[in-house]
Design a protein around this motif. Structure first.
Motif, PDB file in Angstrom:
ATOM      1  N   ASP A   1     -23.947   3.249  -6.233  1.00 47.91           N
ATOM      2  CA  ASP A   1     -23.464   3.058  -4.870  1.00 47.91           C
ATOM      3  C   ASP A   1     -24.180   1.894  -4.188  1.00 47.91           C
ATOM      4  N   PRO A   2     -23.568   1.323  -3.154  1.00 48.56           N
ATOM      5  CA  PRO A   2     -24.204   0.219  -2.424  1.00 48.56           C
ATOM      6  C   PRO A   2     -25.495   0.668  -1.740  1.00 48.56           C
ATOM      7  N   MET A   3     -26.360  -0.306  -1.493  1.00 46.90           N
ATOM      8  CA  MET A   3     -27.645  -0.005  -0.873  1.00 46.90           C
ATOM      9  C   MET A   3     -27.504   0.365   0.603  1.00 46.90           C
ATOM     10  N   ARG A   4     -26.499  -0.179   1.270  1.00 49.73           N
ATOM     11  CA  ARG A   4     -26.305   0.099   2.690  1.00 49.73           C
ATOM     12  C   ARG A   4     -25.368   1.295   2.846  1.00 49.73           C
ATOM     13  N   PRO A   5     -25.543   2.076   3.891  1.00 48.08           N
ATOM     14  CA  PRO A   5     -24.623   3.213   4.078  1.00 48.08           C
ATOM     15  C   PRO A   5     -23.226   2.791   4.492  1.00 48.08           C
ATOM     16  N   SER A   6     -23.088   1.631   5.143  1.00 48.90           N
ATOM     17  CA  SER A   6     -21.778   1.165   5.595  1.00 48.90           C
ATOM     18  C   SER A   6     -21.863  -0.340   5.838  1.00 48.90           C
ATOM     19  N   GLY A   7     -20.709  -0.920   6.223  1.00 44.16           N
ATOM     20  CA  GLY A   7     -20.683  -2.333   6.554  1.00 44.16           C
ATOM     21  C   GLY A   7     -20.740  -3.258   5.354  1.00 44.16           C
ATOM     22  N   HIS A   8     -20.001  -2.911   4.300  1.00 42.40           N
ATOM     23  CA  HIS A   8     -20.018  -3.744   3.101  1.00 42.40           C
ATOM     24  C   HIS A   8     -18.817  -4.688   3.061  1.00 42.40           C
ATOM     25  N   ARG A   9     -18.956  -5.695   2.241  1.00 44.38           N
ATOM     26  CA  ARG A   9     -17.844  -6.582   1.917  1.00 44.38           C
ATOM     27  C   ARG A   9     -17.776  -6.669   0.397  1.00 44.38           C
ATOM     28  N   PHE A  10     -16.612  -6.354  -0.151  1.00 49.27           N
ATOM     29  CA  PHE A  10     -16.416  -6.354  -1.591  1.00 49.27           C
ATOM     30  C   PHE A  10     -15.660  -7.623  -1.972  1.00 49.27           C
ATOM     31  N   LEU A  11     -16.345  -8.530  -2.616  1.00 48.79           N
ATOM     32  CA  LEU A  11     -15.776  -9.801  -3.028  1.00 48.79           C
ATOM     33  C   LEU A  11     -15.486  -9.725  -4.521  1.00 48.79           C
ATOM     34  N   LEU A  12     -14.232  -9.871  -4.881  1.00 47.81           N
ATOM     35  CA  LEU A  12     -13.784  -9.680  -6.260  1.00 47.81           C
ATOM     36  C   LEU A  12     -13.371 -11.020  -6.860  1.00 47.81           C
ATOM     37  N   GLN A  13     -13.930 -11.320  -8.021  1.00 42.68           N
ATOM     38  CA  GLN A  13     -13.483 -12.474  -8.800  1.00 42.68           C
ATOM     39  C   GLN A  13     -12.607 -11.950  -9.937  1.00 42.68           C
ATOM     40  N   THR A  14     -11.353 -12.279  -9.911  1.00 43.48           N
ATOM     41  CA  THR A  14     -10.407 -11.758 -10.881  1.00 43.48           C
ATOM     42  C   THR A  14      -9.700 -12.923 -11.572  1.00 43.48           C
ATOM     43  N   THR A  15      -8.813 -12.611 -12.469  1.00 44.66           N
ATOM     44  CA  THR A  15      -8.093 -13.607 -13.266  1.00 44.66           C
ATOM     45  C   THR A  15      -6.600 -13.381 -13.103  1.00 44.66           C
ATOM     46  N   ASP A  16      -5.871 -14.482 -12.838  1.00 47.27           N
ATOM     47  CA  ASP A  16      -4.431 -14.351 -12.677  1.00 47.27           C
ATOM     48  C   ASP A  16      -3.732 -14.447 -14.033  1.00 47.27           C
ATOM     49  N   ALA A  17      -2.410 -14.484 -14.005  1.00 46.06           N
ATOM     50  CA  ALA A  17      -1.633 -14.482 -15.248  1.00 46.06           C
ATOM     51  C   ALA A  17      -1.841 -15.740 -16.070  1.00 46.06           C
TER      52      ALA A  17
ATOM     53  N   ARG B   1      -6.559 -18.319 -14.489  1.00 41.19           N
ATOM     54  CA  ARG B   1      -7.368 -18.946 -13.452  1.00 41.19           C
ATOM     55  C   ARG B   1      -8.180 -17.886 -12.709  1.00 41.19           C
ATOM     56  N   ARG B   2      -9.417 -18.258 -12.386  1.00 40.85           N
ATOM     57  CA  ARG B   2     -10.281 -17.349 -11.627  1.00 40.85           C
ATOM     58  C   ARG B   2     -10.082 -17.580 -10.132  1.00 40.85           C
ATOM     59  N   SER B   3     -10.115 -16.517  -9.376  1.00 39.49           N
ATOM     60  CA  SER B   3      -9.944 -16.617  -7.933  1.00 39.49           C
ATOM     61  C   SER B   3     -10.742 -15.506  -7.258  1.00 39.49           C
ATOM     62  N   TRP B   4     -11.171 -15.780  -6.017  1.00 40.81           N
ATOM     63  CA  TRP B   4     -11.937 -14.817  -5.229  1.00 40.81           C
ATOM     64  C   TRP B   4     -11.015 -14.207  -4.168  1.00 40.81           C
ATOM     65  N   ARG B   5     -11.204 -12.927  -3.935  1.00 42.58           N
ATOM     66  CA  ARG B   5     -10.511 -12.265  -2.842  1.00 42.58           C
ATOM     67  C   ARG B   5     -11.301 -11.019  -2.453  1.00 42.58           C
ATOM     68  N   GLU B   6     -11.105 -10.600  -1.214  1.00 40.64           N
ATOM     69  CA  GLU B   6     -11.778  -9.401  -0.722  1.00 40.64           C
ATOM     70  C   GLU B   6     -10.903  -8.182  -0.986  1.00 40.64           C
ATOM     71  N   VAL B   7     -11.561  -7.100  -1.415  1.00 43.92           N
ATOM     72  CA  VAL B   7     -10.856  -5.860  -1.734  1.00 43.92           C
ATOM     73  C   VAL B   7     -11.515  -4.724  -0.969  1.00 43.92           C
ATOM     74  N   GLY B   8     -10.882  -3.569  -1.024  1.00 42.26           N
ATOM     75  CA  GLY B   8     -11.381  -2.381  -0.364  1.00 42.26           C
ATOM     76  C   GLY B   8     -11.722  -1.289  -1.356  1.00 42.26           C
ATOM     77  N   PRO B   9     -12.363  -0.206  -0.883  1.00 40.42           N
ATOM     78  CA  PRO B   9     -12.761   0.878  -1.804  1.00 40.42           C
ATOM     79  C   PRO B   9     -11.588   1.541  -2.518  1.00 40.42           C
ATOM     80  N   ARG B  10     -10.373   1.414  -1.980  1.00 39.67           N
ATOM     81  CA  ARG B  10      -9.226   2.073  -2.607  1.00 39.67           C
ATOM     82  C   ARG B  10      -8.572   1.207  -3.678  1.00 39.67           C
ATOM     83  N   ASP B  11      -8.996  -0.027  -3.826  1.00 41.27           N
ATOM     84  CA  ASP B  11      -8.432  -0.888  -4.855  1.00 41.27           C
ATOM     85  C   ASP B  11      -8.983  -0.516  -6.227  1.00 41.27           C
TER      86      ASP B  11
END
Length: 617
Positions: free
Chosen positions: A332-348, A351-361
């Motif tokens: 789990d994250p070190m902070r109890p709240s207030g996080h930002r999840f930055l995801l580096q993923t790969t498209d079809a 190519r690599r790209s950055w985007r922000e995601v949430g806990p439900r992703d």
């Protein structure tokens, strides 16, 4: 020890003496070098020590051999450690991606993330196979061939027997019929023996325990360091078998381990055991089973502000997993709240790209997740500094909401504060510009004034020495527009070069070498520089203070409050009034606009005994 012939000793004797003189020595050493001679006093002292030591044994008796020194205790060997392994293909794949996301500009890249759980199952090279220790066996332990059982009969029959289960699985007793034992639990066999003893050995009881557990050869194959047959005990688990084979390779799976045997096939996920998350699997082994470790499955990287950054394998056969579930594996994250999840993923198209995601992703194989704070700034903080016992930080809630509440304990203020002016350094919430807000410290401490405080305020208290510095020669020089006298830092000691000479000496001794450059001059107080600039820009701004004519009695050090807040000095000079004449401490005193003359005189130590208050101007 050399033995001299008697003739050599006899010719060294002195007439009329029972003692022997030292034999004559050659005048030179081998090779023709002169023999160094000792003073006569030193020679006599050495001879006397030899005679004193030999007087304790008869002449001619050899000296006792010296006791050999005791051997030093060998230093304890350090425990064997595992060598650092090179990065696996999966670790190399994520190394560049996580380094680009986590490293700040100009800072070194963080260490590469490693696969989670691999080191937990490793054994150092050459270490013996782990032997599982155990106490009381559980009642559901399955008895097998070659297990040794201990039977204790009490009552009409009193004897203790140590018997081994035969290859046919039967337990043979002297006074009872053969009992089938292999494949039965310890609880079942105890109940069967108790019933037979009660029926066939009336008045006797039997107690059963295990004396020695059978050995079993188990095959461990796949992605392990030492595949092959491993000799284990019947109580060994899947973890014991993996550690006996050296552990799992970095190319092997921890979440899809196959255990195959006569009873079928089952898949074991070791993540609940290693990470403490989820329901632990059944790790018991049975006869005839073998363990196969398949290659590594899909992997995701989780870095940043989590408890266990690393590379985590997706569940067996899955191409993605919920982000929240993978975060739990990472502690789990070190902070109890207030996080930002930055995801580096790969498209079809790869190519690599950055985007922000949430806990439900969900995270897919090859994704790299970076956990960062949503807004890493300080909030609800107020600082008290200046003429205080120690600078402190308070929350902008409760007592910290007002100036009177912040200074409720007068012991926070050091003795001899300047009571007529304090300042609050406040940041505008919209423009982020900072300005000074003055207040009367004496009225606040007496409870006759107050000031609401806001987030980020810094309350600055002045001491009497800070105010007396305003009438000093350094401030008067700055008011006249003269630059402050710089201080030259001491030159560092030059390091010797290859010739053994300091750099400056070598430059002086070298013909045509340019002289060393002097060290740059640095002003003592940056606040005086700002005051000089303000005085030159507006000649009429500090006219009342410039005409004071205070004597030049020597320049003192710059007070710490002006080193911490350089822009404070020009602001204070705008708030000052000039006190000269028959006053105990003439000088420049900053005040508020509604401050009375009596309060200013009290801050200056009061009027002198020779003062005529009727002639005040």
């Amino acid at each position: 020890m050399l033995a001299l012939p008697w003739s050599a000793l006899a010719q060294t004797g002195t007439p009329g003496s029972g003692l022997l003189a030292p034999p004559a020595l050659p005048g030179t050493l081998p090779g023709g070098l002169p023999l160094p001679s000792l003073p006569p006093g030193a020679q006599q002292d050495i001879l006397q020590r030899i005679l004193d030591g030999g007087a304790q044994r008869p002449l001619g008796q050899p000296a006792p051999p010296l006791a050999p020194p005791l051997p030093a205790a060998p230093a304890p060997l350090p425990p064997p450690s595992l060598p650092e392994e090179p990065l696996s293909p999966a670790e190399s794949f994520f190394a560049a991606r996580t380094a680009q996301g986590e490293a700040a500009p100009g800072s070194p890249a963080p260490p590469p993330l490693r696969l989670f759980g691999i080191e937990s199952l490793r054994t150092p090279p050459g270490a013996p196979a782990p032997v599982p220790g155990f106490g009381t066996l559980p009642d559901d332990y399955l008895i097998g061939r070659d297990d040794e059982v201990v039977l204790a009969f009490r009552g009409r029959t009193r004897q203790t027997l140590s018997l081994r289960i035969g290859r046919d699985g039967m337990l043979l007793l002297p006074d009872l019929a053969p009992i089938p034992a292999a494949g039965r639990t310890l609880r079942d066999l105890r109940a069967d023996l108790s019933g037979r003893a009660a029926r066939e050995l009336g008045g006797s009881e039997v107690f059963l325990s295990i004396g020695q557990i059978r050995q079993a050869n188990l095959f461990v194959g796949g992605e392990v360091l030492r595949p092959g047959l491993q000799q284990l005990t019947a109580m060994a688990s899947v973890l014991d078998a993996l550690m006996a084979s050296g552990g799992i390779r970095r190319t092997g799976s921890l979440r899809a381990i196959r255990v195959e045997g006569p009873a079928g096939r089952r898949t074991i996920d070791l993540y609940p055991v290693l990470a403490g998350e989820g329901e632990a699997p059944d790790l018991r082994l049975h006869e005839g089973e073998r363990i196969l470790v398949p290659p590594l499955g899909g992997v995701v990287a989780i870095g940043g502000e989590v408890m266990r950054p690393g590379l985590y394998e997706l569940p067996a056969g899955a191409s993605q997993a919920p982000l929240a579930a993978m975060l739990r594996l990472a502690g789990d994250p070190m902070r109890p709240s207030g996080h930002r999840f930055l995801l580096q993923t790969t498209d079809a198209e790869g190519r690599r790209s950055w985007r922000e995601v949430g806990p439900r992703d969900a995270l897919r194989r090859g994704d790299a997740l970076l956990v960062q704070p949503g807004s890493d700034v300080l909030a609800q903080q107020i600082r008290l500094s200046g003429h205080v016992g120690a600078p402190l930080v308070r929350a902008a809630t409760g007592r910290g909401q007002t100036l009177r509440g912040l200074l409720a304990d007068p012991r926070l203020v050091r003795p001899d504060p300047y009571p007529r002016l304090g300042l609050v350094w406040r940041t505008d919430a919209r423009t982020r510009a900072r300005r000074f807000i003055p207040f009367d410290l004496g009225r606040v401490l007496e409870g006759r004034a107050d000031l609401p405080l806001a987030e980020g305020d810094e309350v600055i208290l002045l001491g009497l020495p800070d105010v007396l510095f305003l009438a000093g020669p350094s401030v008067q020089q700055a008011l006249r527009g003269d630059p402050p006298a710089p201080s030259t830092p001491p030159a560092p000691t030059p390091l010797p070069n290859a010739a053994g000479m300091p750099g400056a000496a070598l430059a002086a001794a070298t013909p045509g070498a340019p002289p060393p450059a002097p060290a740059p001059a640095i002003p003592d107080c940056q606040a005086l520089v700002l005051l000089t600039v303000a005085a030159q820009a507006s000649p009429q701004r500090f006219a009342h203070a410039r005409s004071a004519g205070f004597p030049d009695f020597g320049r003192g050090p710059c007070p710490q409050v002006f080193l911490d807040y350089p822009t404070l000095l020009p602001v204070l000079m705008d708030q000052t009034v000039l006190l000269t004449g028959e006053v105990r401490l003439p000088g420049l005193y900053p005040i508020l606009n509604d401050t009375g003359l009596d309060a200013v005189l009290a801050a200056a130590g009061g009027a002198a005994d020779t003062a005529d208050l009727s002639g005040l101007r």
